[in-house]
Motif scaffolding. Structure first.
Motif, PDB file in Angstrom:
ATOM      1  N   ALA A 217     -10.041   4.464  31.616  1.00 34.09           N
ATOM      2  CA  ALA A 217     -10.593   4.566  30.268  1.00 34.09           C
ATOM      3  C   ALA A 217     -12.066   4.202  30.319  1.00 34.09           C
ATOM      4  O   ALA A 217     -12.567   3.655  31.309  1.00 34.09           O
ATOM      5  N   GLU A 219     -15.304   2.467  27.707  1.00 35.82           N
ATOM      6  CA  GLU A 219     -15.660   1.749  26.487  1.00 35.82           C
ATOM      7  C   GLU A 219     -17.171   1.570  26.494  1.00 35.82           C
ATOM      8  O   GLU A 219     -17.691   0.725  27.210  1.00 35.82           O
ATOM      9  N   ALA A 264      -6.642   1.747  26.148  1.00 33.68           N
ATOM     10  CA  ALA A 264      -7.916   1.856  25.439  1.00 33.68           C
ATOM     11  C   ALA A 264      -8.338   0.451  25.050  1.00 33.68           C
ATOM     12  O   ALA A 264      -7.498  -0.391  24.705  1.00 33.68           O
ATOM     13  N   GLY A 315      -8.030   6.807  27.608  1.00 33.56           N
ATOM     14  CA  GLY A 315      -8.716   5.957  26.646  1.00 33.56           C
ATOM     15  C   GLY A 315     -10.193   6.258  26.578  1.00 33.56           C
ATOM     16  O   GLY A 315     -10.862   6.404  27.606  1.00 33.56           O
ATOM     17  N   ARG A 316     -10.727   6.349  25.345  1.00 31.82           N
ATOM     18  CA  ARG A 316     -12.153   6.586  25.128  1.00 31.82           C
ATOM     19  C   ARG A 316     -12.648   5.735  23.962  1.00 31.82           C
ATOM     20  O   ARG A 316     -12.182   5.890  22.827  1.00 31.82           O
ATOM     21  N   LEU A 320      -6.971   5.537  22.098  1.00 27.36           N
ATOM     22  CA  LEU A 320      -6.060   6.012  23.126  1.00 27.36           C
ATOM     23  C   LEU A 320      -5.521   7.381  22.713  1.00 27.36           C
ATOM     24  O   LEU A 320      -4.946   7.531  21.639  1.00 27.36           O
ATOM     25  N   ARG A 330      -3.583  10.244  18.649  1.00 29.56           N
ATOM     26  CA  ARG A 330      -4.624   9.257  18.880  1.00 29.56           C
ATOM     27  C   ARG A 330      -4.306   7.984  18.122  1.00 29.56           C
ATOM     28  O   ARG A 330      -3.817   8.026  17.002  1.00 29.56           O
TER      29      ARG A 330
END
Length: 333
Positions: A217, A219, A264, A315-316, A320, A330
């Protein structure tokens, strides 16, 4: 025309004795579903990714290009014969769609990833060295027009792959890569630039030797990986590793979930998922970083509209994304 989808899914299934918050937050929200017109015309959604700008990218391949395979990770029974034609569907955060035809794709991808400036990457999961000892390319960068620009190798047995905002490529490897002889895969985690140069490795800064990657992921500028080990200085277990690409710094914690499929993170909060075998459901866990420990704050079993398979989640930036059948969902951390 695809009918509009409701914003929220049905409530959680019974939690089977798992702890649950008194007032659960809304579950997954539907982000996109493969249009019925595509399904009727024989187009199948094979690979997908969530991009760093909040977009969803899905690669469609017509069934005439597909052959049955005994086992294809994440897509049981579907493998394209090369070369094949495809269509890349990109769905923006506001719901707009852009479609890009691809002709004569000459590789069997295992991963799709979005790069800056409209470029994208297709990568195969495996690679092998030639007689000269050079590992064969298994990744291709495409221009915004869908034209191959360059190809290179990003390691062997890729279990998870993600890209960051600057165009960096991050891979988490499986046991065949860890023990297969490739120099970067042997460390379990690796970072690459968009020309295939190895730019980051753990260099002994992990608490154990990775055996298998689970998911990855991003962040902001940070990259998160999830992996598990069979042993090491702190023994076997599943771990969350945070990487700061500008500095290369690494921080690792024990994971609050054993071998999750998705992660995420937003600040000190995380959401993790693990698919439920044989059921259209996932176990969703929320956790909070308290001191040096990720502490579970909520755990629920959530009904989803379709089958959940390997590589089902990404994950962004605190969200998620989960694929369930031909529907993409999402949930926020």
């Amino acid at each position: 025309m695809t009918p509009p989808l409701p914003d929220a899914l049905p409530d959680a299934l019974p939690d089977d004795g798992n702890p649950s918050a008194p007032s659960p937050a809304p579950a997954f929200r539907r982000a996109w579903r493969l249009p019925l017109a595509d399904a009727v015309r024989g187009r199948r959604a094979l690979w997908w990714t969530a991009g760093p700008a909040g977009e969803l990218a899905v690669l469609l391949v017509h069934r005439r290009h597909l052959t049955r395979a005994r086992h294809v990770k994440g897509r049981p029974g579907r493998s394209p014969r090369t070369p094949f034609d495809a269509e890349l569907v990109t769905v923006s955060g506001r719901g707009g769609e852009h479609r890009l035809p691809l002709a004569d794709v000459r590789m069997r991808p295992g991963h799709l990833a979005v790069l800056p400036d409209g470029r994208f990457l297709l990568a195969g999961g495996r690679t092998f060295p030639g007689a000269d000892g050079v590992w064969a390319p298994n990744a291709t960068v495409f221009s915004p027009e869908g034209v191959p620009e360059r190809e290179f190798c990003v390691g062997d047995d890729i279990a998870a792959l993600t890209t960051d905002r600057r165009g960096g490529i991050w891979t988490v490897h499986g046991d065949e890569g860890v023990y297969g002889g490739h120099p970067e895969s042997g460390a379990g985690l690796a970072g690459w630039d968009d020309r295939g140069g190895a730019v980051w490795g753990p260099r002994g800064r992990l608490p154990a030797i990775p055996l298998q990657g689970c998911t990855a992921a991003t962040e902001g500028d940070r990259v998160w990986t999830v992996w598990y080990s069979g042993g090491g200085r702190k023994g076997a277990g599943t771990f969350l590793t945070q990487i700061d690409p500008p500095t290369g710094e690494v921080t690792t914690w024990p994971s609050p979930v054993h071998q999750p499929d998705g992660l995420a993170v937003r600040g000190t909060r995380a959401v993790l998922t693990r698919r439920v075998h044989g059921r259209r459901a996932v176990d969703l866990t929320r956790a909070e970083l308290r001191g040096s420990t990720w502490t579970v704050t909520e755990r629920r079993r959530i009904r989803v509209p379709g089958r959940v398979v390997l590589r089902c989640a990404q994950g962004r930036d605190g969200f998620l994304w989960l694929r369930a059948g031909d529907t993409w969902l999402r949930v926020g951390a």
